[in-house]
Scaffold this motif. Structure first.
Motif, mmCIF file in Angstrom:
data_model
loop_
_atom_site.group_PDB
_atom_site.id
_atom_site.type_symbol
_atom_site.label_atom_id
_atom_site.label_comp_id
_atom_site.label_asym_id
_atom_site.label_seq_id
_atom_site.Cartn_x
_atom_site.Cartn_y
_atom_site.Cartn_z
ATOM 1 N N MET A 142 -3.633 -19.732 4.998
ATOM 2 C CA MET A 142 -2.991 -20.306 6.031
ATOM 3 C C MET A 142 -3.853 -21.178 6.947
ATOM 4 O O MET A 142 -4.827 -20.538 7.343
ATOM 5 C CB MET A 142 -2.405 -19.193 6.833
ATOM 6 C CG MET A 142 -1.493 -19.643 7.913
ATOM 7 S SD MET A 142 -0.821 -18.033 8.680
ATOM 8 C CE MET A 142 0.665 -17.895 8.410
ATOM 9 N N ASP A 143 -3.581 -22.527 7.127
ATOM 10 C CA ASP A 143 -4.255 -23.143 7.992
ATOM 11 C C ASP A 143 -4.687 -22.887 9.352
ATOM 12 O O ASP A 143 -6.017 -22.904 9.651
ATOM 13 C CB ASP A 143 -3.866 -24.702 8.282
ATOM 14 C CG ASP A 143 -4.493 -25.569 8.626
ATOM 15 O OD1 ASP A 143 -5.689 -25.937 8.274
ATOM 16 O OD2 ASP A 143 -4.090 -26.251 9.641
ATOM 17 N N GLU A 144 -3.985 -22.250 10.167
ATOM 18 C CA GLU A 144 -4.361 -21.700 11.371
ATOM 19 C C GLU A 144 -5.347 -20.493 11.327
ATOM 20 O O GLU A 144 -5.740 -20.075 12.364
ATOM 21 C CB GLU A 144 -3.231 -21.250 12.243
ATOM 22 C CG GLU A 144 -2.137 -20.311 11.709
ATOM 23 C CD GLU A 144 -1.132 -21.148 10.959
ATOM 24 O OE1 GLU A 144 -0.243 -20.466 10.317
ATOM 25 O OE2 GLU A 144 -0.817 -22.328 10.943
ATOM 26 N N ASP A 145 -5.689 -19.999 10.289
ATOM 27 C CA ASP A 145 -6.694 -18.909 9.994
ATOM 28 C C ASP A 145 -7.963 -19.495 9.560
ATOM 29 O O ASP A 145 -8.942 -18.520 9.651
ATOM 30 C CB ASP A 145 -6.038 -17.831 8.962
ATOM 31 C CG ASP A 145 -4.830 -17.213 9.450
ATOM 32 O OD1 ASP A 145 -4.815 -16.963 10.704
ATOM 33 O OD2 ASP A 145 -4.084 -16.913 8.705
ATOM 34 N N ARG A 146 -7.985 -20.536 9.161
ATOM 35 C CA ARG A 146 -9.061 -21.395 8.697
ATOM 36 C C ARG A 146 -10.184 -21.328 9.925
ATOM 37 O O ARG A 146 -9.948 -21.361 10.859
ATOM 38 C CB ARG A 146 -8.876 -22.677 8.346
ATOM 39 C CG ARG A 146 -10.044 -23.421 7.380
ATOM 40 C CD ARG A 146 -9.412 -24.408 6.929
ATOM 41 N NE ARG A 146 -8.532 -24.392 5.685
ATOM 42 C CZ ARG A 146 -7.846 -25.361 5.039
ATOM 43 N NH1 ARG A 146 -8.050 -26.596 5.664
ATOM 44 N NH2 ARG A 146 -7.102 -25.160 4.118
ATOM 45 N N LEU A 147 -11.371 -20.936 9.349
ATOM 46 C CA LEU A 147 -12.802 -20.849 10.474
ATOM 47 C C LEU A 147 -13.466 -22.064 10.517
ATOM 48 O O LEU A 147 -13.289 -22.991 9.690
ATOM 49 C CB LEU A 147 -13.573 -19.820 9.795
ATOM 50 C CG LEU A 147 -12.892 -18.270 9.945
ATOM 51 C CD1 LEU A 147 -14.030 -17.480 9.342
ATOM 52 C CD2 LEU A 147 -12.510 -17.782 11.199
ATOM 53 N N SER A 154 -13.142 -10.160 12.316
ATOM 54 C CA SER A 154 -11.998 -9.745 11.366
ATOM 55 C C SER A 154 -11.455 -10.962 10.384
ATOM 56 O O SER A 154 -11.305 -10.600 9.218
ATOM 57 C CB SER A 154 -10.739 -9.582 12.220
ATOM 58 O OG SER A 154 -9.492 -9.273 11.717
ATOM 59 N N ARG A 155 -11.485 -12.112 10.870
ATOM 60 C CA ARG A 155 -11.242 -13.350 9.895
ATOM 61 C C ARG A 155 -12.257 -13.307 8.791
ATOM 62 O O ARG A 155 -11.728 -13.734 7.693
ATOM 63 C CB ARG A 155 -11.142 -14.499 10.685
ATOM 64 C CG ARG A 155 -10.007 -14.540 11.719
ATOM 65 C CD ARG A 155 -10.242 -15.810 12.627
ATOM 66 N NE ARG A 155 -9.115 -15.677 13.580
ATOM 67 C CZ ARG A 155 -7.877 -16.199 13.759
ATOM 68 N NH1 ARG A 155 -7.590 -16.916 12.404
ATOM 69 N NH2 ARG A 155 -7.026 -15.950 14.757
ATOM 70 N N LEU A 156 -13.455 -13.151 9.132
ATOM 71 C CA LEU A 156 -14.290 -13.100 7.860
ATOM 72 C C LEU A 156 -14.043 -12.045 6.871
ATOM 73 O O LEU A 156 -14.435 -12.386 5.786
ATOM 74 C CB LEU A 156 -15.758 -12.927 8.611
ATOM 75 C CG LEU A 156 -16.403 -14.276 9.247
ATOM 76 C CD1 LEU A 156 -17.451 -13.984 10.175
ATOM 77 C CD2 LEU A 156 -16.753 -15.240 8.331
ATOM 78 N N ALA A 157 -13.935 -11.045 7.344
ATOM 79 C CA ALA A 157 -13.644 -9.764 6.594
ATOM 80 C C ALA A 157 -12.358 -10.009 5.626
ATOM 81 O O ALA A 157 -12.359 -9.546 4.667
ATOM 82 C CB ALA A 157 -13.468 -8.566 7.563
ATOM 83 N N ALA A 158 -11.117 -10.751 6.401
ATOM 84 C CA ALA A 158 -10.318 -11.148 5.415
ATOM 85 C C ALA A 158 -10.481 -12.365 4.512
ATOM 86 O O ALA A 158 -9.657 -12.635 3.769
ATOM 87 C CB ALA A 158 -9.081 -11.391 6.560
ATOM 88 N N GLY A 159 -11.714 -12.915 4.416
ATOM 89 C CA GLY A 159 -11.954 -14.066 3.371
ATOM 90 C C GLY A 159 -11.770 -15.489 3.972
ATOM 91 O O GLY A 159 -11.609 -16.080 3.129
ATOM 92 N N TYR A 160 -11.572 -15.515 5.203
ATOM 93 C CA TYR A 160 -11.189 -16.951 5.622
ATOM 94 C C TYR A 160 -12.442 -17.768 5.838
ATOM 95 O O TYR A 160 -13.474 -17.382 5.869
ATOM 96 C CB TYR A 160 -10.527 -16.799 6.924
ATOM 97 C CG TYR A 160 -8.947 -16.160 6.957
ATOM 98 C CD1 TYR A 160 -7.961 -17.100 6.365
ATOM 99 C CD2 TYR A 160 -8.863 -15.048 7.314
ATOM 100 C CE1 TYR A 160 -6.834 -16.444 6.208
ATOM 101 C CE2 TYR A 160 -7.618 -14.489 7.581
ATOM 102 C CZ TYR A 160 -6.666 -15.249 6.811
ATOM 103 O OH TYR A 160 -5.236 -14.503 6.618
#
Length: 135
Positions: free
Chosen positions: A1-6, A129-135
């Motif tokens: 999902m684009d809005e989750d991109r880091l 959290s985002r890093l842990a989810a693989g983003y």
């Protein structure tokens, strides 16, 4: 999902000479005010470092940017790259962008320091959290 991109930046370190030079070039005290809050970002953990990006100090967890500070002529911004997703019960965050939000600080105007500290901690947790989810 684009809005989750880091937003990824390489080179963040615990002590970056360019960041230190940015704070040292303080002519009106606003960078010192920004420095207080940038130090709070860096204090979020050993995995947090900083670098100068687009002319302002930026805090990262690893290579994932989560916050920044900038000083303008009459105010300081304490910003968050995924600020739109952060809980803000005190209503400090400003901005209407898809992701980014900031808190505007002005001399002589009180700031809810606890609430701003909580936003900084939440911004750091959010990126972890985002890093842990693989983003």
């Amino acid at each position: 999902m684009d809005e989750d991109r880091l937003f990824r930046l390489s080179g963040a370190t615990r002590r970056d000479a360019r960041v230190e030079a940015w704070f040292a070039a303080d002519h009106d005290g606003l960078r010192a005010l920004a420095g207080r809050w940038f130090a709070r970002m860096l204090a979020c953990g050993a995995d947090v470092g900083g670098l100068l990006h687009d002319g302002h100090p930026t805090a990262c967890v690893g290579d994932a940017a989560f916050g920044y500070v900038d000083a303008f002529s009459a105010h300081v911004n304490v910003g968050f790259f995924h600020g739109a997703a952060l809980p803000d019960p005190a209503g400090l965050l400003e901005g209407t962008g898809k992701r980014m939000r900031h808190v505007k600080l002005r001399y002589g105007k009180p700031v809810d320091e606890d609430a701003l500290g909580a936003l900084i901690a939440a911004g750091c947790r959010d990126i972890r959290s985002r890093l842990a989810a693989g983003y």
